[in-house]
Scaffold this active site. Structure first.
Site, PDB file in Angstrom:
ATOM      1  N   HIS A 127       0.815   4.072  13.808  1.00  0.00           N
ATOM      2  CA  HIS A 127      -0.307   4.749  13.145  1.00  0.00           C
ATOM      3  C   HIS A 127      -0.774   3.967  11.919  1.00  0.00           C
ATOM      4  O   HIS A 127      -0.057   3.131  11.364  1.00  0.00           O
ATOM      5  CB  HIS A 127       0.107   6.162  12.727  1.00  0.00           C
ATOM      6  CG  HIS A 127       1.231   6.178  11.727  1.00  0.00           C
ATOM      7  ND1 HIS A 127       1.035   5.950  10.379  1.00  0.00           N
ATOM      8  CD2 HIS A 127       2.564   6.401  11.882  1.00  0.00           C
ATOM      9  CE1 HIS A 127       2.186   6.024   9.739  1.00  0.00           C
ATOM     10  NE2 HIS A 127       3.137   6.295  10.626  1.00  0.00           N
ATOM     11  N   GLU A 141       8.008  10.829  14.969  1.00  0.00           N
ATOM     12  CA  GLU A 141       8.910  10.042  14.139  1.00  0.00           C
ATOM     13  C   GLU A 141      10.285  10.701  14.108  1.00  0.00           C
ATOM     14  O   GLU A 141      10.443  11.890  14.415  1.00  0.00           O
ATOM     15  CB  GLU A 141       8.327   9.932  12.723  1.00  0.00           C
ATOM     16  CG  GLU A 141       9.166   9.135  11.730  1.00  0.00           C
ATOM     17  CD  GLU A 141       9.401   7.690  12.145  1.00  0.00           C
ATOM     18  OE1 GLU A 141      10.214   7.478  13.086  1.00  0.00           O
ATOM     19  OE2 GLU A 141       8.807   6.788  11.532  1.00  0.00           O
TER      20      GLU A 141
END
Length: 216
Positions: A11, A84
């Site tokens: 990202h 994550e």
């Protein structure tokens, strides 16, 4: 042999990335630089033959994937397996704060102890199992095709180790830059590395810093 080509993207940048604050599974959005990086990544991938785009359900990954989806004319499919690593009670702290308040924990983290997990968080062993299962599942859906997967630094670290047969405790010597383009080939024998850490698309005349200043 049917293989799946995976374009794995980290990202774009967030405010917490700049602060070296542990994000984990806290939902932090992109900052202005991150949005700029997402658009640059989308332009770099425009014209590629992509069957599907997958992203973590955390907004920093989904926002990055959405920019790519707009460029490629593809919807973004959410997969929570791409989240994550969960850092439990240490989410929201900076690394400096963690080292000052919990030096023993910081040392275990630095040494990459595979079965260590902060309270409420995941160990590296748990993360590896989740990430490898997720990529294997996505690859199996798209044999003979290319997909884009937008995730996080910890997730891509596991992908790199799987593709290079690198041990969990091996020191990290590879880049995990925001909005980097990374390519892996997933075959029945497992993943193999094609290319890693491409950030050439982020070297543009118009800097992300100047964009930040205009949008601030």
């Amino acid at each position: 042999m049917h293989c799946t080509r995976i374009v794995a993207i980290r990202h774009g940048e967030t405010a917490w990335n700049r602060d070296t604050r542990i994000q984990g599974q806290i939902d932090i959005p992109l900052n202005n630089t991150g949005h700029w990086q997402a658009r640059r990544t989308a332009e770099a991938l425009r014209g590629e033959d992509v069957t599907a785009i997958y992203a973590s359900d955390l907004s920093r990954a989904h926002q990055t994937a959405s920019a790519i989806g707009q460029a490629l004319g593809q919807p973004v499919q959410i997969h929570a397996g791409l989240r994550e690593r969960c850092f439990g009670i240490f989410q929201g702290r900076t690394w400096a704060e963690l080292e000052a308040s919990h030096p023993d924990v910081a040392l275990a983290w630095r040494r990459r102890v595979p079965d260590f997990a902060p309270e409420g968080g995941e160990s590296l062993l748990t993360l590896r199992e989740r990430v490898e299962q997720t990529f294997a599942e996505l690859a199996a859906r798209h044999l003979g095709e290319q997909i884009v997967v937008v995730a996080h630094g910890g997730v891509l670290d596991i992908l790199y180790r799987a593709a290079t047969r690198m041990d969990l405790q091996a020191p990290r010597t590879w880049a995990l830059a925001n909005a980097s383009i990374n390519r892996v080939l997933w075959s029945p024998e497992g993943p193999s590395l094609v290319g890693w850490g491409d950030v050439s698309h982020l070297q543009a005349p118009e800097s992300a810093q100047s964009l930040d200043e205009r949008l601030a």
